[in-house]
Design a protein around this motif. Structure first.
Motif, short mmCIF file in Angstrom:
data_model
loop_
_atom_site.label_atom_id
_atom_site.label_comp_id
_atom_site.label_asym_id
_atom_site.label_seq_id
_atom_site.Cartn_x
_atom_site.Cartn_y
_atom_site.Cartn_z
N SER A 99 0.83 -1.20 0.00
CA SER A 99 0.00 0.00 0.00
C SER A 99 0.86 1.25 0.00
O SER A 99 0.55 2.24 -0.67
CB SER A 99 -0.91 0.00 1.23
N VAL A 100 1.97 1.21 0.76
CA VAL A 100 2.88 2.35 0.79
C VAL A 100 3.53 2.54 -0.56
O VAL A 100 3.63 3.66 -1.09
CB VAL A 100 3.94 2.16 1.89
N LEU A 101 4.00 1.46 -1.16
CA LEU A 101 4.65 1.55 -2.47
C LEU A 101 3.71 2.11 -3.52
O LEU A 101 4.15 2.79 -4.46
CB LEU A 101 5.15 0.17 -2.89
N ALA A 102 2.43 1.85 -3.38
CA ALA A 102 1.46 2.36 -4.35
C ALA A 102 1.37 3.88 -4.32
O ALA A 102 0.91 4.50 -5.29
CB ALA A 102 0.08 1.76 -4.08
N MET A 103 1.81 4.51 -3.24
CA MET A 103 1.78 5.95 -3.12
C MET A 103 3.04 6.63 -3.63
O MET A 103 3.10 7.85 -3.75
CB MET A 103 1.59 6.35 -1.64
N VAL A 104 4.07 5.86 -3.92
CA VAL A 104 5.34 6.41 -4.37
C VAL A 104 5.28 6.67 -5.87
O VAL A 104 4.76 5.86 -6.64
CB VAL A 104 6.51 5.45 -4.05
N ARG A 105 5.81 7.82 -6.32
CA ARG A 105 5.86 8.17 -7.73
C ARG A 105 7.31 8.16 -8.20
O ARG A 105 8.23 8.46 -7.44
CB ARG A 105 5.26 9.57 -7.95
N TRP A 106 7.51 7.84 -9.47
CA TRP A 106 8.87 7.74 -10.00
C TRP A 106 9.65 9.04 -9.84
O TRP A 106 10.86 9.05 -9.61
CB TRP A 106 8.83 7.33 -11.47
N HIS A 107 8.93 10.17 -9.95
CA HIS A 107 9.62 11.46 -9.91
C HIS A 107 9.99 11.87 -8.48
O HIS A 107 10.63 12.91 -8.29
CB HIS A 107 8.76 12.55 -10.56
N ASP A 108 9.62 11.07 -7.48
CA ASP A 108 10.02 11.40 -6.11
C ASP A 108 11.54 11.38 -5.95
O ASP A 108 12.08 12.02 -5.04
CB ASP A 108 9.38 10.42 -5.12
N VAL A 109 12.21 10.65 -6.82
CA VAL A 109 13.67 10.58 -6.73
C VAL A 109 14.29 11.95 -6.94
O VAL A 109 15.43 12.21 -6.50
CB VAL A 109 14.21 9.56 -7.77
N LEU A 110 13.55 12.86 -7.59
CA LEU A 110 14.08 14.20 -7.82
C LEU A 110 14.31 14.97 -6.52
O LEU A 110 15.05 15.97 -6.51
CB LEU A 110 13.12 14.99 -8.73
N LEU A 111 13.70 14.52 -5.43
CA LEU A 111 13.95 15.17 -4.14
C LEU A 111 15.41 15.06 -3.73
O LEU A 111 15.89 15.86 -2.91
CB LEU A 111 13.06 14.56 -3.06
N TYR A 112 16.11 14.10 -4.29
CA TYR A 112 17.50 13.87 -3.90
C TYR A 112 18.49 14.50 -4.87
O TYR A 112 19.71 14.33 -4.70
CB TYR A 112 17.77 12.37 -3.79
N VAL A 113 18.01 15.23 -5.87
CA VAL A 113 18.91 15.81 -6.86
C VAL A 113 19.90 16.78 -6.23
O VAL A 113 21.07 16.85 -6.62
CB VAL A 113 18.09 16.52 -7.97
N ASP A 114 19.46 17.54 -5.24
CA ASP A 114 20.37 18.51 -4.62
C ASP A 114 21.55 17.83 -3.94
O ASP A 114 22.62 18.43 -3.79
CB ASP A 114 19.62 19.38 -3.62
N LEU A 115 21.37 16.57 -3.51
CA LEU A 115 22.49 15.84 -2.90
C LEU A 115 23.57 15.57 -3.94
O LEU A 115 24.77 15.63 -3.62
CB LEU A 115 21.99 14.53 -2.30
N LEU A 116 23.16 15.29 -5.18
CA LEU A 116 24.15 15.12 -6.25
C LEU A 116 24.87 16.43 -6.52
O LEU A 116 26.09 16.45 -6.73
CB LEU A 116 23.46 14.62 -7.51
N ALA A 117 24.10 17.52 -6.51
CA ALA A 117 24.71 18.83 -6.72
C ALA A 117 25.69 19.16 -5.59
O ALA A 117 26.78 19.70 -5.83
CB ALA A 117 23.63 19.91 -6.81
N ALA A 118 25.31 18.80 -4.37
CA ALA A 118 26.20 19.05 -3.23
C ALA A 118 27.49 18.25 -3.36
O ALA A 118 28.58 18.75 -3.06
CB ALA A 118 25.49 18.70 -1.93
#
Length: 576
Positions: A99-118
């Motif tokens: 049920s939790v996985l059903a709420m996850v969207r593929w684009h949520d990974v973009l929340l971590y983009v700033d870590l790559l920039a850092a």
């Protein structure tokens, strides 16, 4: 890098607030309310240098981003931040992985983009500060280690921390009691910090005399809304003496009843029953963090859910509620609850006996069954109920808690009875409900074959919404639900009627009590709901505490959730 981390965390906080708030016009204000705690979080970095500083900032960003992602997923499901109470409670998420996985969207990974920039900035910084063969880089090191610069860094860090603490203290002092707007006033991180404080002192608190008087006064005023309108007087005692089946249908929305997408009835059994039922079609879902368990407490005990966390996890041993099983026991009924999932799910094995059930039959006690979704198939639930009839004398009250229509709504093709063109969330949801409705129809026929149907009555309720809460917006094509769940009382052979009194799930207990003929003096002053048979509106208040326009006694309803927090945490119901 520090500026990048601060900017990114503030932006993510705004994004999460936007998912919680509907509409989200206030979400932009979180850019201001999030700053104090984000500044406090990064202030230690002002005292660090080099790799230590980078590691701290990246680590802090990673942890907070993961928490905010969990908030975002929870907001999609429940419209609220993830509760610290839920995270702290053992077993809160058992069996909910899919049920939790059903709420996850593929684009949520973009929340971590700033870590790559850092990380990229860290690499560039190391290259720029690497000492040259001529020793040119040594001057940088000397300047960083200069005592005056170190003193400046310390003073800066202290000033930032003090200002942040004072600012957040002001936010706490001026916060609103509205859970949604609290996300604006405190920010997501601030809301969690406030929850942590609550968790640390989370125990039964002795109510002050003033608080106890306030709670008692609220219940006394609410008791005035338990009358019966002249046009419904013939319904009082309608269910008396009948075997009563409370069918709690997982995620059933009001809009599903009567729906026929692509010319196919989703719930033919329930649709047929409507002509021989009292149908309450304006009942709001009122669950919060506790989801189905909140729905059960609302309907069985007439008590609103807590502002944060599930009541059954935070206060599982509260025993003083006036409940439907207890009221029926005084009428000679024997009560049994059945659920095709693990007995410990939502603490039911601990809580249901406190609500007055003589027995609780969970998956472990079933004679057999087929795993399907969250637990065993709903057909197995009804089969087990038939077995229990041989063990429970009349009159009996059986509470049946279905599971098949739980997210993520996955049903094997061989069990799908609808021909729908898509495989979106709403289509999958309707397939599961069609299956459950068919299993209910089989159960009805089995009762008829045993000669029990004409001596029976059914209360059908939805525990909370389905796709309207759990599905992506672009997969919600069955519209018009408006936050409602079904509440239908079916008596075979009766002339049906529809009661469109606005109300909520908390009104189920007083309404059923009147239909059973239980005198109101035994429950009116100790439940938070109102009878939907009266000549006034019911408890038409949303889970966010918003009172529907035109509701009678709006002032009482505006206080309801706050009063529930006091009454439950202070164990007011177990009064002398």
């Amino acid at each position: 890098m520090l500026a990048l981390v601060v900017t990114a965390l503030v932006a993510k906080s705004v994004l999460v607030a936007g998912a919680v708030l509907e509409p989200d016009r206030y979400a932009a204000l979180v850019a201001l309310s999030a700053l104090p705690l984000v500044a406090l979080l990064v202030s230690p970095a002002l005292l660090m240098r080099g790799r230590t500083r980078t590691a701290y900032l990246v680590g802090a960003d990673l942890v907070v981003t993961t928490l905010l992602l969990a908030d975002l997923v929870n907001a999609r499901a429940f419209g609220r931040l993830l509760s610290v109470h839920m995270m702290a409670a053992a077993g809160s998420f058992d069996g909910l992985g899919s049920s939790v996985l059903a709420m996850v969207r593929w684009h949520d990974v973009l929340l971590y983009v700033d870590l790559l920039a850092a990380a990229g900035l860290a690499v560039l910084a190391r290259r720029r500060t690497r000492p040259s063969p001529s020793g040119g880089g040594q001057g940088f090191v000397d300047r960083v280690r200069d005592p005056r610069r170190r003193s400046t860094r310390v003073r800066t860090a202290v000033v930032v921390a003090v200002v942040a603490v004072l600012s957040f203290g002001t936010q706490v002092a001026t916060q609103t009691s509205d859970p949604g707007m609290r996300v604006v006033s405190l920010s997501p991180l601030g809301t969690h910090l406030h929850q942590v404080y609550d968790e640390l002192v989370d125990t039964h608190q002795e109510l002050t005399p003033a608080q106890r008087e306030r709670v008692g006064d609220w219940f006394a005023r609410n008791a005035a809304y338990q009358g019966v309108a002249p046009e419904h007087e013939d319904l009082v005692g309608l269910l008396a003496g009948r075997d009563l089946y409370l069918v709690q249908v997982e995620s059933l929305e009001q809009v599903v009843l009567g729906a026929a997408p692509f010319g196919q009835e989703v719930t033919p059994t329930l649709n047929r029953w409507r002509s021989e039922s009292v149908v309450f079609d304006q009942v709001l879902a009122q669950t919060r963090d506790g989801s189905s368990s909140d729905g059960e407490l609302l309907m069985l005990a007439g008590v609103y859910p807590l502002e944060s966390g599930a009541t059954v996890l935070r206060f599982p041993d509260n025993q003083g509620y006036t409940t439907l099983p207890r009221l029926l026991a005084e009428e000679g009924y024997r009560s049994v609850a059945l659920h095709g999932d693990a007995g410990s799910f939502w603490n039911r094995d601990r809580v249901l006996p406190h609500l007055g059930y003589e027995r609780y039959v969970a998956e472990e006690q079933f004679a057999g069954g087929t795993p399907l979704g969250l637990g065993l198939a709903d057909a197995d639930l009804f089969d087990q109920t038939l077995r229990e009839l041989d063990r429970v004398p009349r009159p009996r009250f059986l509470h049946l808690i279905t599971t098949t229509s739980h997210t993520p709504w996955e049903l094997p093709a061989r069990l799908q009875g609808l021909d729908l063109p898509g495989d979106d969330a709403t289509s999958r949801y309707l397939q599961t409900l069609h299956y459950t409705d068919g299993a209910l129809g089989d159960f009805e026929r089995a009762l008829a074959e045993r000669g029990l149907l004409q001596r029976s009555a059914f209360v059908v309720v939805g525990d909370h919404e389905g796709p309207q809460k759990y599905a992506p917006v672009d997969e919600r094509w069955l519209t018009g639900n408006d936050g409602r769940v079904p509440f239908m009382v079916h008596v075979p052979g009766m002339t049906g009627r529809t009661v469109s009194t606005p109300g909520g799930q908390v009104d189920v207990l007083p309404t059923v009590a009147q239909l059973m003929g239980v005198p109101s003096e035994r429950w009116a002053g100790s439940v938070m709901g109102r009878s939907l048979l009266a000549g006034h509106t019911g408890s038409a208040v949303t889970p966010e505490g918003r009172v529907r326009p035109g509701a009678d006694g709006a002032g009482l309803l505006e206080e309801a959730y706050e009063i529930a927090d006091l009454a439950v945490s202070g164990d007011w119901f177990l009064r002398p």
